[in-house]
Design a protein around this motif. Sequence first.
Motif, PDB file in Angstrom:
ATOM      1  N   VAL A 260     101.385  35.404  71.516  1.00  0.00           N
ATOM      2  CA  VAL A 260     101.922  35.276  72.870  1.00  0.00           C
ATOM      3  C   VAL A 260     102.239  33.816  73.158  1.00  0.00           C
ATOM      4  O   VAL A 260     101.521  32.914  72.729  1.00  0.00           O
ATOM      5  N   VAL A 261     103.351  33.609  73.866  1.00  0.00           N
ATOM      6  CA  VAL A 261     103.711  32.291  74.403  1.00  0.00           C
ATOM      7  C   VAL A 261     103.612  32.397  75.910  1.00  0.00           C
ATOM      8  O   VAL A 261     104.173  33.322  76.510  1.00  0.00           O
ATOM      9  N   SER A 262     102.906  31.464  76.542  1.00  0.00           N
ATOM     10  CA  SER A 262     102.639  31.616  77.967  1.00  0.00           C
ATOM     11  C   SER A 262     102.416  30.274  78.637  1.00  0.00           C
ATOM     12  O   SER A 262     102.140  29.266  77.982  1.00  0.00           O
ATOM     13  N   ARG A 263     102.534  30.279  79.972  1.00  0.00           N
ATOM     14  CA  ARG A 263     101.978  29.203  80.763  1.00  0.00           C
ATOM     15  C   ARG A 263     100.462  29.261  80.590  1.00  0.00           C
ATOM     16  O   ARG A 263      99.934  30.119  79.888  1.00  0.00           O
ATOM     17  N   ALA A 274      90.331  37.611  75.565  1.00  0.00           N
ATOM     18  CA  ALA A 274      89.555  38.850  75.490  1.00  0.00           C
ATOM     19  C   ALA A 274      90.227  39.875  74.576  1.00  0.00           C
ATOM     20  O   ALA A 274      89.543  40.646  73.892  1.00  0.00           O
ATOM     21  N   LEU A 275      91.568  39.861  74.560  1.00  0.00           N
ATOM     22  CA  LEU A 275      92.317  40.811  73.739  1.00  0.00           C
ATOM     23  C   LEU A 275      92.560  40.292  72.323  1.00  0.00           C
ATOM     24  O   LEU A 275      93.198  40.971  71.516  1.00  0.00           O
ATOM     25  N   ARG A 276      92.091  39.058  72.045  1.00  0.00           N
ATOM     26  CA  ARG A 276      92.214  38.445  70.711  1.00  0.00           C
ATOM     27  C   ARG A 276      93.684  38.277  70.297  1.00  0.00           C
ATOM     28  O   ARG A 276      94.064  38.592  69.172  1.00  0.00           O
ATOM     29  N   ILE A 277      94.493  37.757  71.217  1.00  0.00           N
ATOM     30  CA  ILE A 277      95.907  37.501  70.919  1.00  0.00           C
ATOM     31  C   ILE A 277      96.101  35.989  70.778  1.00  0.00           C
ATOM     32  O   ILE A 277      95.964  35.249  71.768  1.00  0.00           O
ATOM     33  N   PRO A 278      96.417  35.475  69.589  1.00  0.00           N
ATOM     34  CA  PRO A 278      96.666  34.039  69.429  1.00  0.00           C
ATOM     35  C   PRO A 278      97.773  33.580  70.363  1.00  0.00           C
ATOM     36  O   PRO A 278      98.793  34.263  70.522  1.00  0.00           O
ATOM     37  N   ILE A 334      92.014  33.859  65.698  1.00  0.00           N
ATOM     38  CA  ILE A 334      91.346  35.133  66.000  1.00  0.00           C
ATOM     39  C   ILE A 334      89.867  35.067  65.635  1.00  0.00           C
ATOM     40  O   ILE A 334      89.008  35.562  66.385  1.00  0.00           O
ATOM     41  N   LEU A 335      89.540  34.446  64.509  1.00  0.00           N
ATOM     42  CA  LEU A 335      88.135  34.318  64.110  1.00  0.00           C
ATOM     43  C   LEU A 335      87.341  33.539  65.155  1.00  0.00           C
ATOM     44  O   LEU A 335      86.203  33.910  65.481  1.00  0.00           O
ATOM     45  N   ARG A 336      87.933  32.468  65.707  1.00  0.00           N
ATOM     46  CA  ARG A 336      87.232  31.695  66.742  1.00  0.00           C
ATOM     47  C   ARG A 336      87.134  32.503  68.029  1.00  0.00           C
ATOM     48  O   ARG A 336      86.129  32.427  68.751  1.00  0.00           O
TER      49      ARG A 336
END
Length: 364
Positions: A260-263, A274-278, A334-336
């Motif tokens: 995901v790319v986000s503000r 929480a959803l484990r999305i880098p 994701i591991l972190r």
Amino acid sequence: MKRPNIILTGGGTAGHVSLNQAIIPSLSEQGYDVHYIGSRDGIEKNLITGSFPSVPYHEISSGKLRRYFSMKNFSDPFKVGAGVLQAYRIIRKLKPALIFSKGGFVSVPVILAGRMAGVPVVIHESDVTPGLANKLAMPFADHVFTVFPETVPYVKKAEATCTGPVIRQELFEGSKDEGLSIAGFSGRKPVLLVMGGSQGSAVLNEAVRSGLPELLKTTDIIHLCGKGHLDTALEQMEGYAQFEYVTDELSHLLKAADYVVSRAGSNSIFEFLALRIPMLLIPLSAEKSRGDQILNARLFDKSGFAIVLQEEEVGRQSFLDSVRSLQTNSQDIILRMEQAEPPKTPGEMAELILSNSKKRTESG
């Protein structure tokens, strides 16, 4: 026996409403009748009345509090004053056990009126440093909950507790297949989700669209571009799905996303965690904000949960390079993320909020 009332407030952006949306079912299950106080034309009205038609929505006048010069700075204090009187009348009529505020400018008159009426007031602050509305309101609160431990020292006159993030349960219930279907993707390529917030981001929109020829070689792209920012010339582009804004579909689109790319708004980045999305975070610049997103992004970068690209450094090549870095490092990220403390559930947060009402009752 009549159920006690509880008043929620907060608005201006989706981030100032999402926690309220999450806890309404839990508060109702705990035996409370929930009422909402918001502005006449803010995003909170559509979000609350659309999701919870049984929750009474009370409109009040609301003025924006600005850090910069504007002629409206002379008229808006009168709107805030009118809002205080309107909120006071509502509070006196409902006699709530508690007022809970998620922040935003509409919350200030509600909190002031709550203090005038002698009702316990609890505030939630998501960012590292309090926003202007919460900063003004905190001296009138009984308790302040924070997401970041670094926020607690900013709280004066009220008790403060760091609870960590609260994530809406429905975000965990998305379907990847449904998300791919909504976007019209086959699932053969990884999916990059681009989110610019509820109002969209011209910087993110330009960055992703300028890089489409390169990005689409390796990824499919879901682009939440904000109201009025669809590009009709790109409607039929294979592997690219654009939406102005989504509500019920969001959990499915998040489930379909590999990156995901986000503000760097606090609510969103903790949801990705929480959803484990880098995530690649592009925080609002200090020129456009009070710098809260920069601090949020810095902490996530330090924890290894995100790649960060400052807004001033965004260009076609820097954006593409950052996305590639995100893809390359995604498994390490994701591991972190898997080692991070789990978020509070809405039910747990509702219990913490209600404990302040019970504490006031016991002490009284």
